[in-house]
Design a protein around this motif. Structure first.
Motif, PDB file in Angstrom:
ATOM      1  N   LYS A 195       7.875  10.896   8.281  1.00  0.00           N
ATOM      2  CA  LYS A 195       7.277  11.924   9.159  1.00  0.00           C
ATOM      3  C   LYS A 195       6.759  13.150   8.439  1.00  0.00           C
ATOM      4  O   LYS A 195       5.859  13.807   8.925  1.00  0.00           O
ATOM      5  N   SER A 196       7.371  13.509   7.288  1.00  0.00           N
ATOM      6  CA  SER A 196       6.873  14.718   6.613  1.00  0.00           C
ATOM      7  C   SER A 196       6.837  14.508   5.100  1.00  0.00           C
ATOM      8  O   SER A 196       7.695  15.008   4.379  1.00  0.00           O
ATOM      9  N   PRO A 197       5.845  13.747   4.633  1.00  0.00           N
ATOM     10  CA  PRO A 197       5.741  13.504   3.193  1.00  0.00           C
ATOM     11  C   PRO A 197       5.545  14.813   2.424  1.00  0.00           C
ATOM     12  O   PRO A 197       4.832  15.702   2.878  1.00  0.00           O
ATOM     13  N   LYS A 198       6.241  14.897   1.266  1.00  0.00           N
ATOM     14  CA  LYS A 198       6.154  16.125   0.455  1.00  0.00           C
ATOM     15  C   LYS A 198       5.066  15.921  -0.608  1.00  0.00           C
ATOM     16  O   LYS A 198       5.355  15.756  -1.799  1.00  0.00           O
ATOM     17  N   CYS A 199       3.827  15.937  -0.152  1.00  0.00           N
ATOM     18  CA  CYS A 199       2.711  15.615  -1.062  1.00  0.00           C
ATOM     19  C   CYS A 199       2.626  16.610  -2.222  1.00  0.00           C
ATOM     20  O   CYS A 199       2.235  16.238  -3.333  1.00  0.00           O
ATOM     21  N   GLY A 200       3.023  17.875  -1.975  1.00  0.00           N
ATOM     22  CA  GLY A 200       2.985  18.895  -3.038  1.00  0.00           C
ATOM     23  C   GLY A 200       3.902  18.543  -4.199  1.00  0.00           C
ATOM     24  O   GLY A 200       3.710  19.015  -5.316  1.00  0.00           O
ATOM     25  N   GLU A 201       4.943  17.750  -3.952  1.00  0.00           N
ATOM     26  CA  GLU A 201       5.897  17.391  -5.022  1.00  0.00           C
ATOM     27  C   GLU A 201       5.660  15.980  -5.560  1.00  0.00           C
ATOM     28  O   GLU A 201       6.426  15.482  -6.374  1.00  0.00           O
ATOM     29  N   CYS A 202       4.634  15.324  -5.061  1.00  0.00           N
ATOM     30  CA  CYS A 202       4.473  13.899  -5.374  1.00  0.00           C
ATOM     31  C   CYS A 202       3.812  13.690  -6.749  1.00  0.00           C
ATOM     32  O   CYS A 202       2.722  14.217  -7.002  1.00  0.00           O
ATOM     33  N   PRO A 203       4.432  12.905  -7.601  1.00  0.00           N
ATOM     34  CA  PRO A 203       3.843  12.676  -8.928  1.00  0.00           C
ATOM     35  C   PRO A 203       2.570  11.821  -8.868  1.00  0.00           C
ATOM     36  O   PRO A 203       1.834  11.752  -9.845  1.00  0.00           O
ATOM     37  N   LEU A 204       2.329  11.188  -7.717  1.00  0.00           N
ATOM     38  CA  LEU A 204       1.145  10.316  -7.598  1.00  0.00           C
ATOM     39  C   LEU A 204       0.030  10.955  -6.784  1.00  0.00           C
ATOM     40  O   LEU A 204      -0.911  10.284  -6.367  1.00  0.00           O
ATOM     41  N   LYS A 205       0.146  12.259  -6.551  1.00  0.00           N
ATOM     42  CA  LYS A 205      -0.837  12.926  -5.685  1.00  0.00           C
ATOM     43  C   LYS A 205      -2.275  12.720  -6.191  1.00  0.00           C
ATOM     44  O   LYS A 205      -3.196  12.477  -5.398  1.00  0.00           O
ATOM     45  N   ALA A 206      -2.449  12.769  -7.491  1.00  0.00           N
ATOM     46  CA  ALA A 206      -3.806  12.631  -8.050  1.00  0.00           C
ATOM     47  C   ALA A 206      -4.411  11.259  -7.778  1.00  0.00           C
ATOM     48  O   ALA A 206      -5.616  11.078  -7.837  1.00  0.00           O
ATOM     49  N   PHE A 207      -3.549  10.279  -7.478  1.00  0.00           N
ATOM     50  CA  PHE A 207      -4.038   8.915  -7.243  1.00  0.00           C
ATOM     51  C   PHE A 207      -4.157   8.601  -5.754  1.00  0.00           C
ATOM     52  O   PHE A 207      -4.673   7.561  -5.376  1.00  0.00           O
ATOM     53  N   CYS A 208      -3.608   9.479  -4.928  1.00  0.00           N
ATOM     54  CA  CYS A 208      -3.437   9.133  -3.507  1.00  0.00           C
ATOM     55  C   CYS A 208      -4.749   9.264  -2.729  1.00  0.00           C
ATOM     56  O   CYS A 208      -5.433  10.281  -2.799  1.00  0.00           O
ATOM     57  N   GLN A 209      -5.061   8.225  -1.970  1.00  0.00           N
ATOM     58  CA  GLN A 209      -6.330   8.190  -1.231  1.00  0.00           C
ATOM     59  C   GLN A 209      -6.172   8.578   0.243  1.00  0.00           C
ATOM     60  O   GLN A 209      -7.133   8.537   0.999  1.00  0.00           O
ATOM     61  N   ALA A 210      -4.958   8.939   0.641  1.00  0.00           N
ATOM     62  CA  ALA A 210      -4.744   9.269   2.066  1.00  0.00           C
ATOM     63  C   ALA A 210      -5.000  10.741   2.308  1.00  0.00           C
ATOM     64  O   ALA A 210      -4.241  11.589   1.835  1.00  0.00           O
ATOM     65  N   ASP A 211      -6.078  11.063   3.041  1.00  0.00           N
ATOM     66  CA  ASP A 211      -6.313  12.467   3.390  1.00  0.00           C
ATOM     67  C   ASP A 211      -5.275  12.916   4.409  1.00  0.00           C
ATOM     68  O   ASP A 211      -4.781  14.033   4.367  1.00  0.00           O
ATOM     69  N   ASP A 212      -4.962  12.038   5.349  1.00  0.00           N
ATOM     70  CA  ASP A 212      -3.917  12.353   6.322  1.00  0.00           C
ATOM     71  C   ASP A 212      -2.858  11.241   6.251  1.00  0.00           C
ATOM     72  O   ASP A 212      -3.012  10.184   6.859  1.00  0.00           O
ATOM     73  N   PRO A 213      -1.770  11.483   5.475  1.00  0.00           N
ATOM     74  CA  PRO A 213      -0.780  10.417   5.245  1.00  0.00           C
ATOM     75  C   PRO A 213      -0.194   9.847   6.535  1.00  0.00           C
ATOM     76  O   PRO A 213       0.147   8.666   6.581  1.00  0.00           O
TER      77      PRO A 213
END
Ligand code: SF4
Length: 322
Positions: A195-213
């Motif tokens: 329900k509340s992904p911590k995208c700011g702390e995610c090591p894969l953020k640079a690879f992530c293609q989800a604009d709205d997880p």
């Protein structure tokens, strides 16, 4: 299916970042991760299928292994003993399948993915988990946390299980597959949460293609159905009459006997179970059922009782009925 967000990113870079994150942040202290014993991995994986990590870690996993330290000890136990050790965990078919598997291979689990999948209650996920975590084989594992993470990472709205397994296999680290699987699992459980992904702390953020997880990897929430169940209570000399259930959900477990809803209940309580919100009414019986199985109310932990029954017994104790 594209695995990269830009030309500068790659599977190798993704794997490297993932493992660095895992080394610093992974759940290395989980007791089943300290063990390479296939039996330990197997028990933990079956328990974790429907039960939260903390409940398994703090209670059920150590108690179960203390009682049945090996597959052969489990094979020698009676089904009632196994179900009693499983009491409160729910989904009792899991315990029955463990017992059947132990009887089929008391000397140890097979090492092959295909052979593991032939055993009762071992599906694709569990077979892959045993091969990866116990036997260190190069095989991708896709649990619900990894599924959600992959759906978001690659913006996949509705992938098939085969799509996800293929993708997970493509990503698998060539030399550290076990840690790679554990890292994805932990990243899904700790960072890419439902329900509340911590995208700011995610090591894969640079690879992530989800604009709205939140648009990806969510299980459709199931509305719980309301149901009222009426059970009977008959106690004598510290013993309580139960019946052996033949219903699929509780088959082999001991339940309160059925009762007519006409009499005034002694106690009423609520219990949630899978898709049901239950209201349970306990009514006095004037005679025990013909097929009664008597249990000692001081030793309830020794019997195969579902948590809806132990909850009712506790309530009856508080009301001084027992
Ligand atoms: S950036 Fe956010 S949505 Fe993407 S994988 Fe990481 S936690 Fe999940």
């Amino acid at each position: 299916m594209s695995c990269s967000k830009s030309t500068t990113t790659s599977i190798q870079q993704l794997g490297k970042r993932l493992l660095e994150w895992y080394e610093a942040n992974g759940r290395h202290d989980l007791p089943w991760r300290q063990s390479q014993d296939p039996y330990h991995v197997y028990i933990s994986e079956i328990m974790l299928q429907q039960t939260q990590v903390e409940r398994v870690r703090n209670r059920y996993y150590p108690l179960f292994l203390n009682k049945f330290p090996t597959l052969s000890a489990l094979a020698k136990a009676s089904l009632d003993e196994v179900l009693a050790a499983w009491s409160g965990l729910g989904y009792y078919q899991r315990a029955k399948n463990l017992h059947k598997t132990a009887k089929l291979c008391p000397q140890g689990l097979p090492k092959s993915f295909e052979e593991l999948k032939k055993l009762p209650g071992i599906g694709t996920y569990t077979a892959a988990a045993i091969c990866s975590f116990a036997y260190n084989q190069s095989i991708a594992v896709v649990d619900t946390n990894i599924k959600r993470l992959l759906c978001r990472l690659f913006a996949l709205p509705n992938p098939t299980p085969a799509n996800l397994e293929r993708l997970a296999t493509q990503l698998l680290h060539p030399t550290r597959p076990k840690e790679h699987n554990l890292a994805l699992m932990d990243l899904g459980a700790l960072i890419c949460t439902p329900k509340s992904p911590k995208c700011g702390e995610c090591p894969l953020k640079a690879f992530c293609q989800a604009d709205d997880p939140l648009l990806f990897g969510q299980n459709k929430s199931q509305k719980r159905e309301k149901k009222t169940l009426h059970f009977g209570i008959y106690a004598q000399e510290g013993k309580l009459a139960m019946v052996r259930s033949t219903q699929k959900l509780y088959e082999g477990m001991l339940l309160f006997p059925p009762a007519s809803p006409k009499s005034k209940p002694i106690a009423t309580y609520r219990h949630s179970y899978t898709q049901y919100n239950l209201t349970i009414s306990l009514h006095p019986l004037h005679a025990p059922p013909k097929n009664a199985v008597w249990i000692d109310v001081q030793r309830v932990q020794e019997y195969p009782l579902a948590s809806l029954v132990t909850k009712g017994i506790e309530l009856l104790r508080q009301k001084l009925v027992l």
